[in-house]
Design an enzyme around this catalytic site. Sequence first.
Site, short mmCIF file in Angstrom:
data_model
loop_
_atom_site.label_atom_id
_atom_site.label_comp_id
_atom_site.label_asym_id
_atom_site.label_seq_id
_atom_site.Cartn_x
_atom_site.Cartn_y
_atom_site.Cartn_z
N LYS A 173 0.86 -1.20 0.00
CA LYS A 173 0.00 0.00 0.00
C LYS A 173 0.89 1.24 0.00
O LYS A 173 1.56 1.53 0.99
CB LYS A 173 -0.91 0.05 1.23
CG LYS A 173 -2.00 1.12 1.04
CD LYS A 173 -2.69 1.53 2.30
CE LYS A 173 -1.98 2.62 3.05
NZ LYS A 173 -1.86 3.90 2.32
N GLU A 248 10.60 0.84 9.79
CA GLU A 248 11.55 1.94 9.55
C GLU A 248 10.78 3.23 9.82
O GLU A 248 9.88 3.57 9.05
CB GLU A 248 12.07 1.92 8.11
CG GLU A 248 12.83 0.66 7.72
CD GLU A 248 14.23 0.59 8.31
OE1 GLU A 248 14.62 1.51 9.04
OE2 GLU A 248 14.91 -0.41 8.05
N CYS A 282 13.40 11.07 6.35
CA CYS A 282 13.54 10.52 7.70
C CYS A 282 14.94 10.76 8.24
O CYS A 282 15.12 10.94 9.43
CB CYS A 282 13.25 9.02 7.67
SG CYS A 282 14.30 8.13 6.51
N GLU A 381 9.73 15.30 15.60
CA GLU A 381 10.08 15.22 14.18
C GLU A 381 9.16 16.16 13.40
O GLU A 381 7.94 15.95 13.36
CB GLU A 381 9.92 13.80 13.65
CG GLU A 381 10.38 13.69 12.20
CD GLU A 381 10.12 12.35 11.54
OE1 GLU A 381 9.03 11.79 11.76
OE2 GLU A 381 10.99 11.87 10.80
#
Length: 487
Positions: A173, A248, A282, A381
């Site tokens: 997906k 991850e 990331c 983040e």
Amino acid sequence: MSEIVTSLINGRRVAADGGHQLPVVDPASEAVTGVLREADAAEVDAAVSAARKAFDGWSNMSTDRRNDILYAIDSHLRAHGDELAELEARTTGLPIAGIRPLMDRAAENFRRFAEVASTVSGETYTQNAQFLTYTTREAKGVGALIAPWNAPLALGSMRLATCIAFGNTCVLKPSEQTPESTVRMVELMHEAGLPEGVVNIVNGRGSVTGEALTTHADIDMIGFTGGTTTGKRIMAAAGAALKPAILELGGKSAAIVAPDADLDRAIDGTLLAIYASNGQQCLGGSRILVHKSIADRFIAEFVARARKIRIGNPLDPQTEFGPLAFQGHRDHILSYIDVARREGVEVLCGGERPAGLDKGWYVEPIVALAPNNRTRVCQEEIFGPFATFLIYSDLDEAIAIANDSAFGLVSYVWTRDLSTAMACSRRIRAGTIWVNTPMMRELRAPFGGYRESGVGRDGARHSADFFTEAKTTSIPLEDTAIRRLGA
Ligand code: NAD
């Protein structure tokens, strides 16, 4: 509106009629350019069934034959690199000059993991003289794979290659924000000879399509790349169903600039580490820790360069920095400017709409200076072009700041001193340490995060371990005594 994006099951796009629809928006113009038709639980079930049906054929194929197909996929994707790069740039807003090389990297993932599959072998145990015991590694089954929007092909291809190279089949997906390029890539994989059902795509929101996929009873493992909050949710569901998961996740990585660093290279490297891919990566070096003796000069130079970054249409080869991927994400990043100011963080530049770009989710790269590492802009983040400077006095303090984070994905260190480099390598708790280089990705080496940056590692041996089951077989070398019950 040009296109209706649907799922792709058994090598074919499914019909576009009915179902819940979501708009596909061009981040550079804000125009609705297409529609995404969301896969519901029944469609997810059809995709998982297709993958299950294809599993026997794909997993029992000889590795050499399978690798021929994976090598053909590599070549075919490379031949379509320009087309894929344009599609990726249009849908994500990433500058085409930056992502064109990533298209070759996406193709290369299939070759690299085919090579790894070629070297997978078992062990033999002869310590027990009467028996030969050996191990084999077998494909695990059907993978549920989930990818984020920030680099759909680079990250989606990594998820796919690590899974199918070892004989597994899968359902992937992509993110509902950027679905088109992945469907096209998988279509090209079928043109290159991929048997139907080995890779299937379902499109839709995480809460609907994603959840139906990761909680489906007939999947055998989950490979997830995305945010930490989603990762925790997926890990909880995987735990409840006893499915292995590799995750991850996010990062808040530190870049330490030592006083002895080559400052010109450190400027280039720290700018790239935070602003490449429009700051949406990331592994962004979002906390820049600079020694007090060089701080004024370094920050002034960094701000001057950040102001000069060429912002523009992602399809223009001169563009260095494009629009952010979607409106909600642009708003999320801008909200941190107020957060920063409320906590005494000085915003040195950026955050405005660039002159002459009246449409699109454009934002000037942001640079801030924080009084300490406990501020929200240093702990959370932001996942955008938001660089925050922190000033340190000695290496112990810099390493302590680097480690004072819920995350631990990567870290950067800029120094000419070997002992400084080694101290950072040894003492910083992150999955990858880059010394005097931004973002060198060695595909054979493990990649992944400590703490909230993830669970498990992608990489040659690590992916082989995760995506295969180890099986032990024992055979007596002669007729051994068997205790006779009831004799
Ligand atoms: P996200 O977690 O919001 O979404 C990632 C994917 O998960 C999307 O496809 C989404 O639809 C799906 N999803 C959402 N909820 C789900 C659910 N309940 N069940 C199943 N699937 C669900 O992340 P994002 O905003 O798309 O991506 C940005 C994040 O990804 C950042 O945190 C970034 O650091 C991280 N990221 C990590 C890496 C890495 O290698 N560590 C690489 C790229 C991005």
